[in-house]
Design a protein around this motif. Structure first.
Motif, PDB file in Angstrom:
ATOM      1  N   VAL A  19      -1.989  10.778   3.012  1.00 17.81           N
ATOM      2  CA  VAL A  19      -0.714  11.147   2.384  1.00 17.81           C
ATOM      3  C   VAL A  19      -1.030  12.175   0.983  1.00 17.81           C
ATOM      4  O   VAL A  19      -0.348  13.041   0.735  1.00 17.81           O
ATOM      5  CB  VAL A  19      -0.154   9.983   2.007  1.00 17.81           C
ATOM      6  CG1 VAL A  19       1.234  10.257   1.113  1.00 17.81           C
ATOM      7  CG2 VAL A  19       0.419   9.102   3.182  1.00 17.81           C
ATOM      8  N   MET A  20      -2.041  11.524   0.224  1.00 19.25           N
ATOM      9  CA  MET A  20      -2.226  12.063  -1.208  1.00 19.25           C
ATOM     10  C   MET A  20      -3.086  13.560  -0.940  1.00 19.25           C
ATOM     11  O   MET A  20      -2.716  14.502  -1.480  1.00 19.25           O
ATOM     12  CB  MET A  20      -3.221  11.401  -1.809  1.00 19.25           C
ATOM     13  CG  MET A  20      -2.478  10.117  -2.155  1.00 19.25           C
ATOM     14  SD  MET A  20      -1.049  10.147  -3.224  1.00 19.25           S
ATOM     15  CE  MET A  20      -1.558  11.013  -4.736  1.00 19.25           C
TER      16      MET A  20
ATOM     17  N   ALA B 219       2.395   9.919  -4.810  1.00 19.73           N
ATOM     18  CA  ALA B 219       2.460  11.053  -4.126  1.00 19.73           C
ATOM     19  C   ALA B 219       3.861  11.796  -4.846  1.00 19.73           C
ATOM     20  O   ALA B 219       3.904  13.036  -5.143  1.00 19.73           O
ATOM     21  CB  ALA B 219       2.951  11.025  -2.623  1.00 19.73           C
TER      22      ALA B 219
ATOM     23  N   ILE C   3       1.003  -1.304  -0.127  1.00 19.07           N
ATOM     24  CA  ILE C   3      -0.050  -0.117   0.066  1.00 19.07           C
ATOM     25  C   ILE C   3       0.881   1.134  -0.042  1.00 19.07           C
ATOM     26  O   ILE C   3       0.745   2.212  -0.716  1.00 19.07           O
ATOM     27  CB  ILE C   3      -1.132   0.097   1.309  1.00 19.07           C
ATOM     28  CG1 ILE C   3      -1.937  -0.903   1.337  1.00 19.07           C
ATOM     29  CG2 ILE C   3      -1.660   1.441   1.523  1.00 19.07           C
ATOM     30  CD1 ILE C   3      -2.698  -1.278   2.560  1.00 19.07           C
ATOM     31  N   LEU C   4       1.947   1.356   0.870  1.00 18.91           N
ATOM     32  CA  LEU C   4       2.694   2.424   0.860  1.00 18.91           C
ATOM     33  C   LEU C   4       3.629   2.624  -0.119  1.00 18.91           C
ATOM     34  O   LEU C   4       3.923   3.895  -0.647  1.00 18.91           O
ATOM     35  CB  LEU C   4       3.605   2.319   2.227  1.00 18.91           C
ATOM     36  CG  LEU C   4       2.911   2.264   3.601  1.00 18.91           C
ATOM     37  CD1 LEU C   4       3.774   2.261   4.704  1.00 18.91           C
ATOM     38  CD2 LEU C   4       2.432   3.881   3.444  1.00 18.91           C
TER      39      LEU C   4
ATOM     40  N   ALA D 233      -3.001   6.153   3.469  1.00 17.58           N
ATOM     41  CA  ALA D 233      -2.634   6.297   2.210  1.00 17.58           C
ATOM     42  C   ALA D 233      -3.360   7.613   1.329  1.00 17.58           C
ATOM     43  O   ALA D 233      -2.679   8.494   0.803  1.00 17.58           O
ATOM     44  CB  ALA D 233      -2.774   5.212   1.109  1.00 17.58           C
ATOM     45  N   SER D 234      -4.713   7.765   1.729  1.00 21.91           N
ATOM     46  CA  SER D 234      -5.690   8.768   0.936  1.00 21.91           C
ATOM     47  C   SER D 234      -5.002  10.029   1.640  1.00 21.91           C
ATOM     48  O   SER D 234      -5.193  11.140   1.209  1.00 21.91           O
ATOM     49  CB  SER D 234      -6.847   8.661   1.326  1.00 21.91           C
ATOM     50  OG  SER D 234      -7.550   8.655   2.460  1.00 21.91           O
TER      51      SER D 234
ATOM     52  N   THR E 234       1.383   4.308  -2.769  1.00 18.74           N
ATOM     53  CA  THR E 234       1.168   5.690  -2.295  1.00 18.74           C
ATOM     54  C   THR E 234       2.588   6.741  -2.609  1.00 18.74           C
ATOM     55  O   THR E 234       2.377   7.801  -2.967  1.00 18.74           O
ATOM     56  CB  THR E 234       0.856   5.802  -0.575  1.00 18.74           C
ATOM     57  OG1 THR E 234      -0.111   4.835  -0.242  1.00 18.74           O
ATOM     58  CG2 THR E 234       0.450   7.223  -0.177  1.00 18.74           C
TER      59      THR E 234
ATOM     60  N   TRP F 170      -4.565   1.732   7.444  1.00 21.96           N
ATOM     61  CA  TRP F 170      -3.294   2.123   6.399  1.00 21.96           C
ATOM     62  C   TRP F 170      -3.858   2.598   5.137  1.00 21.96           C
ATOM     63  O   TRP F 170      -3.279   3.277   4.345  1.00 21.96           O
ATOM     64  CB  TRP F 170      -2.510   1.083   6.392  1.00 21.96           C
ATOM     65  CG  TRP F 170      -1.534   0.653   7.262  1.00 21.96           C
ATOM     66  CD1 TRP F 170      -1.482  -0.219   8.312  1.00 21.96           C
ATOM     67  CD2 TRP F 170      -0.430   1.780   7.711  1.00 21.96           C
ATOM     68  NE1 TRP F 170      -0.492   0.159   9.167  1.00 21.96           N
ATOM     69  CE2 TRP F 170       0.212   1.407   8.740  1.00 21.96           C
ATOM     70  CE3 TRP F 170       0.257   2.768   6.800  1.00 21.96           C
ATOM     71  CZ2 TRP F 170       1.475   2.008   9.387  1.00 21.96           C
ATOM     72  CZ3 TRP F 170       1.127   3.295   7.379  1.00 21.96           C
ATOM     73  CH2 TRP F 170       1.701   3.019   8.469  1.00 21.96           C
ATOM     74  N   LEU F 171      -5.266   2.155   4.463  1.00 21.40           N
ATOM     75  CA  LEU F 171      -5.552   2.561   3.355  1.00 21.40           C
ATOM     76  C   LEU F 171      -6.092   3.987   3.309  1.00 21.40           C
ATOM     77  O   LEU F 171      -5.865   5.038   2.649  1.00 21.40           O
ATOM     78  CB  LEU F 171      -6.784   1.734   2.925  1.00 21.40           C
ATOM     79  CG  LEU F 171      -6.495   0.272   2.276  1.00 21.40           C
ATOM     80  CD1 LEU F 171      -7.781  -0.590   1.984  1.00 21.40           C
ATOM     81  CD2 LEU F 171      -5.702   0.537   0.976  1.00 21.40           C
TER      82      LEU F 171
END
Lengths: 109, 265
Positions: B30-31, A85, A77-78, B27-28, A81, B23-24
């Motif tokens: 972070v965006m 990003a 997942i990371l 992740a969003s 991401t 964690w999902l």
């Protein structure tokens, strides 16, 4: 992170958390102290501040969020991401170049 | 119907539902913050030389808030470790400190916001610009604690430490000396409308403060009204504490980046 760790293992983790906590406090003090140094180069100032912030970020993510010993799926997942990003940042920086396609098309339209 | 893997990990992924979910979600997040950071970079790099303000924020306040969040981060992780060692009273104490830290952080942040709403820039008819904190205002005069800005000198300021060396004094300005543009006095505080820097500062820190409020509410619920689950399903309760802690650490992580970027550079 295993949820069935022995008390001894948890105590070891606690010691590690305290060490990370001390490192984060020291890192914060260094960050502020570095900003008072009369460094004339903007690039050097930015590099120092972001370098210390990266180390602190690594400590929080790695030890407090246990990323240093996480499951493969979390890493997956990371990675996705980080990819998106980084792409976002790249597009931003790319759009600022005067000869980029975005600028050229805006000028022509 | 019982939902599987609520408290035990799925054998193939090694994760329980909530952990994968958080964690999902992160992740969003972070965006979301990534998009705002890239906006910051765009605005900062695109600013005219000397136009980006420096030293506008109180570094001591920012540093105290950073330390407050770091303390709350360790208490969250210690609370979780206490639950894993079945030490309920320590868990309660550590999370109480976390909640106090979250309130302290918000109090300090609101003091900083109040300071900016009390900080004015006044353009005078003789071309000078006064900058400082409002002490007094009546029909005849405005009194600031600050300094006059020399546009040429201000353009040479490229580091926060240069701005901090400016001497501040009490400035009394007659109302008639304030420039009027389109029937409006050129006197404005440092709210988000003041300039690009203040706009991105309020956006980033405001969004972060909303995350602190959200995180504190969740931690507070699990700590208070939701604590009865510890008696019925202790493993699931411990997982809840871990998941809320992961969110809290992310909030701390964002602040670790925000602090140098907004206060020190």
């Amino acid at each position: 992170m295993s949820d069935h760790s022995s008390p001894e293992e948890i105590k070891k983790e606690v010691t590690r958390y305290i060490a990370v906590f001390v490192a984060l406090i020291v890192g914060t003090i260094i960050t502020v102290a570095a900003s008072y140094l009369h460094i004339n180069s903007v690039a050097e100032t930015v590099a120092i501040a972001l370098f210390i912030a990266s180390i602190k970020g690594f400590l929080v993510a790695g030890y407090f969020m246990h990323l240093i010993s996480e499951k493969k799926m979390i890493y997956g997942i990371l990675i996705a991401t980080v990819f998106f990003a980084a792409g976002l940042m790249f597009l931003t920086i790319w759009s600022m170049q005067s000869d980029s396609l975005i600028h050229t098309s805006l000028i022509h339209n | 119907m019982e939902i599987p893997y609520n408290s035990t990990a799925r054998p193939d992924t090694g994760l329980y539902n909530a952990k994968l979910g958080i964690w999902l979600f992160l992740a969003s997040e972070v965006m979301l913050f990534g998009a705002l950071f890239s906006s910051y970079i765009l605005l900062r790099v695109g600013a005219e030389p000397g136009a980006w303000p420096h030293g506008l924020l109180n570094v001591k306040m920012g540093m105290i808030n950073t330390i407050v969040l770091i303390v709350s981060s360790i208490t969250v992780v210690m609370a979780w470790a206490s639950l894993r060692m079945k030490n309920w009273s320590n868990y309660k104490k550590y999370q109480a400190v976390t909640l106090i830290c979250s309130l302290l952080f918000l109090c300090i942040k609101s003091l900083e916001y109040r300071d900016k709403f009390n900080h004015y820039e006044i353009q005078l008819t003789d071309g000078r610009v006064a900058d400082g904190h409002l002490l007094e205002q009546d029909a005849d005069k405005v009194v600031l604690h600050g300094h006059y800005i020399n546009k040429e000198e201000a353009a040479k300021v490229t580091h926060a430490w240069q701005e901090r060396e400016v001497k501040e004094e009490e400035i009394s300005i007659k109302q008639s000396e304030i420039k009027v543009d389109n029937g409006r006095k050129c006197m404005e505080n440092y709210g988000p409308w003041h300039n690009t820097y203040m706009a991105i500062y309020f956006t980033l820190t405001g969004l972060h403060a909303l995350h602190v409020i959200g995180g504190a509410l969740v931690i507070g619920f699990i700590w208070g009204p939701g604590a009865s689950m510890w008696k019925t399903d202790p493993e699931r309760y411990t997982n809840r504490v871990e998941v809320s802690g992961l969110f809290w650490h992310f909030v701390d992580l964002v602040w670790i980046v925000l602090f140098p970027v907004l206060y020190l550079l």
